[in-house]
Motif scaffolding. Structure first.
Motif, PDB file in Angstrom:
ATOM      1  N   GLY A 110      19.466  52.114  43.724  1.00  0.00           N
ATOM      2  CA  GLY A 110      20.571  52.476  44.610  1.00  0.00           C
ATOM      3  C   GLY A 110      20.090  52.755  46.029  1.00  0.00           C
ATOM      4  O   GLY A 110      20.780  52.445  47.000  1.00  0.00           O
ATOM      5  N   SER A 111      18.888  53.327  46.165  1.00  0.00           N
ATOM      6  CA  SER A 111      18.350  53.602  47.506  1.00  0.00           C
ATOM      7  C   SER A 111      18.021  52.310  48.247  1.00  0.00           C
ATOM      8  O   SER A 111      18.066  52.274  49.474  1.00  0.00           O
ATOM      9  CB  SER A 111      17.118  54.510  47.417  1.00  0.00           C
ATOM     10  OG  SER A 111      16.038  53.843  46.809  1.00  0.00           O
ATOM     11  N   TYR A 112      17.736  51.238  47.509  1.00  0.00           N
ATOM     12  CA  TYR A 112      17.506  49.933  48.163  1.00  0.00           C
ATOM     13  C   TYR A 112      18.831  49.366  48.664  1.00  0.00           C
ATOM     14  O   TYR A 112      18.904  48.830  49.768  1.00  0.00           O
ATOM     15  CB  TYR A 112      16.865  48.933  47.202  1.00  0.00           C
ATOM     16  CG  TYR A 112      15.494  49.318  46.695  1.00  0.00           C
ATOM     17  CD1 TYR A 112      14.635  50.112  47.448  1.00  0.00           C
ATOM     18  CD2 TYR A 112      15.062  48.877  45.464  1.00  0.00           C
ATOM     19  CE1 TYR A 112      13.376  50.451  46.973  1.00  0.00           C
ATOM     20  CE2 TYR A 112      13.806  49.211  44.981  1.00  0.00           C
ATOM     21  CZ  TYR A 112      12.969  49.999  45.737  1.00  0.00           C
ATOM     22  OH  TYR A 112      11.725  50.329  45.265  1.00  0.00           O
ATOM     23  N   GLU A 113      19.873  49.475  47.855  1.00  0.00           N
ATOM     24  CA  GLU A 113      21.188  48.967  48.274  1.00  0.00           C
ATOM     25  C   GLU A 113      21.708  49.745  49.481  1.00  0.00           C
ATOM     26  O   GLU A 113      22.329  49.170  50.362  1.00  0.00           O
ATOM     27  CB  GLU A 113      22.201  49.048  47.130  1.00  0.00           C
ATOM     28  CG  GLU A 113      22.073  47.944  46.135  1.00  0.00           C
ATOM     29  CD  GLU A 113      23.234  47.880  45.153  1.00  0.00           C
ATOM     30  OE1 GLU A 113      24.260  48.564  45.350  1.00  0.00           O
ATOM     31  OE2 GLU A 113      23.119  47.121  44.166  1.00  0.00           O
ATOM     32  N   ARG A 114      21.470  51.050  49.504  1.00  0.00           N
ATOM     33  CA  ARG A 114      21.922  51.870  50.643  1.00  0.00           C
ATOM     34  C   ARG A 114      21.011  51.696  51.849  1.00  0.00           C
ATOM     35  O   ARG A 114      21.300  52.188  52.930  1.00  0.00           O
ATOM     36  CB  ARG A 114      21.948  53.356  50.238  1.00  0.00           C
ATOM     37  CG  ARG A 114      23.024  53.715  49.254  1.00  0.00           C
ATOM     38  CD  ARG A 114      23.096  55.225  49.034  1.00  0.00           C
ATOM     39  NE  ARG A 114      21.826  55.832  48.662  1.00  0.00           N
ATOM     40  CZ  ARG A 114      21.345  55.905  47.419  1.00  0.00           C
ATOM     41  NH1 ARG A 114      22.044  55.393  46.417  1.00  0.00           N
ATOM     42  NH2 ARG A 114      20.184  56.474  47.172  1.00  0.00           N
ATOM     43  N   GLU A 115      19.883  51.034  51.627  1.00  0.00           N
ATOM     44  CA  GLU A 115      18.847  50.821  52.643  1.00  0.00           C
ATOM     45  C   GLU A 115      18.229  52.136  53.103  1.00  0.00           C
ATOM     46  O   GLU A 115      17.785  52.263  54.241  1.00  0.00           O
ATOM     47  CB  GLU A 115      19.376  49.972  53.805  1.00  0.00           C
ATOM     48  CG  GLU A 115      19.796  48.582  53.343  1.00  0.00           C
ATOM     49  CD  GLU A 115      20.161  47.640  54.482  1.00  0.00           C
ATOM     50  OE1 GLU A 115      19.631  47.783  55.602  1.00  0.00           O
ATOM     51  OE2 GLU A 115      20.982  46.734  54.234  1.00  0.00           O
ATOM     52  N   ASP A 116      18.183  53.108  52.179  1.00  0.00           N
ATOM     53  CA  ASP A 116      17.479  54.360  52.441  1.00  0.00           C
ATOM     54  C   ASP A 116      15.973  54.170  52.268  1.00  0.00           C
ATOM     55  O   ASP A 116      15.183  54.881  52.868  1.00  0.00           O
ATOM     56  CB  ASP A 116      17.942  55.462  51.480  1.00  0.00           C
ATOM     57  CG  ASP A 116      19.380  55.878  51.708  1.00  0.00           C
ATOM     58  OD1 ASP A 116      19.901  55.642  52.816  1.00  0.00           O
ATOM     59  OD2 ASP A 116      19.983  56.442  50.773  1.00  0.00           O
ATOM     60  N   ARG A 117      15.616  53.225  51.396  1.00  0.00           N
ATOM     61  CA  ARG A 117      14.210  52.898  51.127  1.00  0.00           C
ATOM     62  C   ARG A 117      14.041  51.398  51.184  1.00  0.00           C
ATOM     63  O   ARG A 117      14.976  50.649  50.921  1.00  0.00           O
ATOM     64  CB  ARG A 117      13.808  53.358  49.720  1.00  0.00           C
ATOM     65  CG  ARG A 117      13.775  54.843  49.546  1.00  0.00           C
ATOM     66  CD  ARG A 117      13.467  55.214  48.118  1.00  0.00           C
ATOM     67  NE  ARG A 117      12.176  54.689  47.680  1.00  0.00           N
ATOM     68  CZ  ARG A 117      11.615  54.979  46.505  1.00  0.00           C
ATOM     69  NH1 ARG A 117      12.249  55.763  45.665  1.00  0.00           N
ATOM     70  NH2 ARG A 117      10.459  54.485  46.171  1.00  0.00           N
TER      71      ARG A 117
END
Length: 130
Positions: free
Chosen positions: A34-41
């Motif tokens: 999910g952090s990849y989709e949100r572009e947080d990571r």
């Protein structure tokens, strides 16, 4: 990597996976994907390769949003489009509305998803009609 997270989301939904499903398939804890989709990571190169393999897409598509194009027109894609236009013309449609590119710009993701699903349903129905 402009719109990387959006491409991930679209591919995940197209394949019917949840974020948790993908995280577990890649060996991560439930929240990592999910952090990849949100572009947080940002994923590592190894993870990007795993994602491309999971979704059956090229690294160029996943990272850049388009395939590598050493030439302006790829012959195989051009031939496929020409075949499609020939089929449409043979059926008596000479200016198909759905091939007018300017019309696609007003559609959102859900509209395009609906068109794709409707086309799949019409093809399925036609196969049983014959």
């Amino acid at each position: 990597m402009k719109d990387f997270g959006l491409r991930l989301e679209n591919l995940r939904e197209k394949h019917g996976y949840s974020k948790v499903d993908v995280s577990l398939k890649l060996g991560f804890t439930a929240n990592v994907y999910g952090s990849y989709e949100r572009e947080d990571r940002r994923p590592t190169l190894e993870t990007i390769i795993k994602l491309a393999d999971l979704y059956g897409v090229s690294l160029d598509y996943l990272i850049r949003g388009r395939e590598y194009e050493p030439h302006k027109i790829h012959q195989p894609e051009y031939k496929k489009m020409q075949e499609l236009l020939n089929i449409i013309t043979e059926k008596g449609i000479h200016k198909p509305h759905f091939l007018q590119v300017e019309n696609w710009s007003v559609l959102d993701k859900e509209d395009i998803w609906e068109i794709d699903n409707h086309f799949e349903w019409v093809v399925h129905k036609a196969k049983f009609r014959k």
